[in-house]
Design a protein around this motif. Structure first.
Motif: not given
Ligand code: URA
Length: 235
Positions: A157-161, A218-222
């Protein structure tokens, strides 16, 4: 007599939620940027949204993403005869597909895929950060035996780094799945992760619901939605 209110309009133009990445890499596709989609994302981003609503509305977005992913599969000509006796020249899907979810959050997308593709095969892959090297490390994978001959819908679901997704694709390619037969589906991407991923695999299509501003320390998407797995399974 008072003029009736104008019908609601989409709050943004078609390209506005790609404003954090303009132009998009050729391999990246976003869902149509409608007001409805924005409303669904607004609900799941809200920190006060209860778990039941988070499940319901994230499932609606996942369904849209899976349908869009299927739009990118090749088709071949297929002729059928209708009940009127006339023949209809249409199309059919060319090959077999399977889903591969990146654990644990990607598992949440499996039901959406199953709703659309009955009895679809699903593989799983667990990648975590290696504490010694700080690099993404493969802990577990299980794929259908014939995965090399299938189109793969990769689910996270989440493409962060981009670290886990890149590692997952490398593992799939080690199992002889060609890059161009993989379609990566996610709800929210960071521009950093999207750039890194699409530069590394330019032939692999990425379907994303929304491209956000970036990553925090912290590598969370903002602005993101927090920890997808926690919100889906725990809160
Ligand atoms: N994974 C999440 O669940 N959320 C983020 O913001 C980044 C990665």
């Amino acid at each position: 007599m008072a003029t009736p209110p104008a019908p609601p309009q989409p709050s943004m133009d078609m390209n506005a939620n790609s404003k954090h990445m303009n132009p998009l890499p050729a391999s990246v596709f976003t869902l149509p940027q409608t007001a409805q989609l924005e409303a669904l994302f607004t609900i799941i981003r809200d920190k006060d949204t209860a778990r039941g609503d988070f499940l319901f509305y994230s499932d609606r977005i996942i369904r849209l993403l899976v349908e869009e992913g299927l739009n990118h599969l090749p088709v071949i000509q297929r002729t059928v005869v209708t009940p009127t006796g006339a023949s209809y020249d249409g199309v059919g899907f060319e090959g077999k597909i399977c889903g591969v979810s990146i654990l644990r959050a990607g598992e949440a997308m499996e039901a959406g895929l199953r709703e659309v593709c009955r009895s679809v095969r699903i593989g799983k892959i667990l990648i975590q950060r290696d504490e010694e090297t700080a690099l993404p490390k493969l802990f577990y994978s299980k794929f259908p035996n014939d995965i090399a001959s299938r189109y793969v819908l990769l689910l996270d679901p989440m493409l962060a780094t981009g670290g886990s997704a890149i590692k997952a694709v490398e593992v799939l390619m080690e199992h002889d799945v060609p890059e161009e037969r993989i379609i990566f589906i996610n709800l929210i991407s960071s521009p950093e992760g999207l750039r890194k991923f699409s530069d590394k695999f330019p032939k692999l299509k990425i379907i994303t619901g929304w491209i956000d501003e970036g990553l925090n320390e912290k590598a969370y998407i903002i602005p993101g939605l927090g920890d997808f797995g926690e919100r889906r399974y725990c809160e």
